[in-house]
Structures are given as C-alpha cells and as structure tokens.
Scaffold this active site. Structure first.
Site, PDB file in Angstrom:
ATOM      1  N   PHE A 185       0.827  -1.069   0.057  1.00  0.00           N
ATOM      2  CA  PHE A 185       0.049  -0.019   0.056  1.00  0.00           C
ATOM      3  C   PHE A 185       0.705   1.324   0.020  1.00  0.00           C
ATOM      4  O   PHE A 185       1.739   1.405   0.946  1.00  0.00           O
ATOM      5  CB  PHE A 185      -0.879   0.088   0.979  1.00  0.00           C
ATOM      6  N   ASP A 186       0.412   2.338  -0.906  1.00  0.00           N
ATOM      7  CA  ASP A 186       1.066   3.488  -0.760  1.00  0.00           C
ATOM      8  C   ASP A 186       0.323   4.145   0.570  1.00  0.00           C
ATOM      9  O   ASP A 186      -0.646   3.658   1.078  1.00  0.00           O
ATOM     10  CB  ASP A 186       0.652   4.396  -1.756  1.00  0.00           C
TER      11      ASP A 186
END
Length: 215
Positions: A8-9
C-alpha cells in the site's frame, strides 16, 4: 486475481493528508518568499517525492529544494504529520487482509520514521508485516526504489503474487518498474487518466471496490 503480498501507498491511499502536507509546503515556500493564498493549488505535492516537486513546480535548484524540504519537515514533523485523516473502511480492510493470511506492507516515499508515526497514530501498525519508506538523507527517494526494497525484504519468489496499490502515477510506475500488478484508487489525488497512462492494471472507485478485488 488472488495476491498474497499487498503493498500500500500511504498518502491518498490509506490516509488523506491534504491539510498537513499543503500547510507544510506553504510554510516551506513562504521561507523562500513565495506566498500561497489558496493551499488547494499545492495538492499535486501529495504523493510524488518532495525534492522533485519543488524543482519541477517552482524551478528550485537542487540546493533550494534541499532547503525547502528541510523547512517542510520543520512544520510537518511537529504539526502537519497529525493533520491527517484515515479513509473510511481502511482499518476494516486491513483487518480482513490479515485474517485472510495476506502479507501486508507499506511502500511510501515518506521517510520511514514519519510513516511509522502515522500508522501508530491511527492504530493500524499491527496490520503491517513491513514498513518500507525513504530515509531523511534521500535514500530510496523514488517510488520504484521503495517498491523494490519492499519486495526484497518480503523475500517474494513469485512476483505475480504481489500487487501495489496507490493513487498517483509514481505508484503505478513503481509497480511496473518492479514487474508487479498495479491497482489505482480514485478516492485519492490522481485522476483516472493519470493512473491509466502510468500503467494501472485496474482502477477502483472506492475502498469497498478495493476490498472486493483484494479479498
């Protein structure tokens, strides 16, 4: 698709950091004599590496950009870091991914200490097997480097089992540079055209749709 490794960013994907980031950028620009009456024009700073953004958007030299980043951190490290909101449904999604036995990692260009403090603040750190970020000295300053570092640390043998999720072209480029699947989210700061042009394999509208494809 069924992925085992979920990267995930942070900004624009797990949390909405607009207030803190734009205030910190405005603070840094003010130190350079640039007044920003409307902070909404600074939204493009959310996501890409700061040094590059200061140079590309305001024509700063490398030396000026370094000073601007230092000034940014003066505000962000004390105040802006907590001027932030977690998107609805994210804690629940992370919990379900862990229940399903997935390996979850954070892959952000934000310096690792800041990223850890943000995850701690929102009480979601336990969901992550790895927090991969940049360093204050600029190490891993580009998203492709962060993604590559995360994949290496996770010791992934089969790259088809990994996916990168983010809201900007840097996230999609980082995934493609490391030959993994890329999922773009539209509830963050990148428009559909930006994500698709950068090579997104799937683009989702919201956290509900994201959960559907991950679970």
């Amino acid at each position: 698709m069924s992925w085992q490794y979920i990267l995930f960013d942070l900004d624009g994907t797990l949390t909405d950091p607009e207030e803190g980031i734009t205030k910190a950028v405005a603070f840094a620009l003010a130190r350079q004599g640039i007044d920003i009456p409307d902070r909404s024009v600074l939204r493009p700073f959310i996501g890409p590496p700061l040094r590059r953004s200061f140079m590309n958007r305001y024509g700063f030299s490398a030396e000026q950009a370094e000073q601007a980043v230092a000034d940014y951190r003066e505000y962000f490290g004390q105040t802006g870091i907590f001027e932030n909101k977690i998107y609805d449904g994210i804690p629940e999604l992370l919990g379900k991914l862990k229940e399903a036995g997935k390996s979850v990692a954070l892959a952000t260009c934000k310096p690792h200490p800041y990223a850890k403090r943000i995850l701690d603040h929102f009480e979601i750190t336990p969901y992550f097997d790895l927090i991969a970020g940049s360093e204050f000295d600029g190490t891993r300053g580009e998203k492709a480097e962060v993604v590559g570092y995360a994949l290496e640390r996770l010791a992934i043998q089969n790259l088809s089992q990994a996916v990168m999720i983010g809201d900007r072209e840097d996230d999609m480029n980082g995934a493609k540079a490391n030959q993994i699947y890329a999922v773009g989210v539209l509830y963050g700061y990148g428009p559909r055209k930006e994500l698709e042009t950068a090579g997104a394999d799937i683009v989702v509208e919201d956290v509900t749709e994201l959960a559907e494809i991950l679970l």
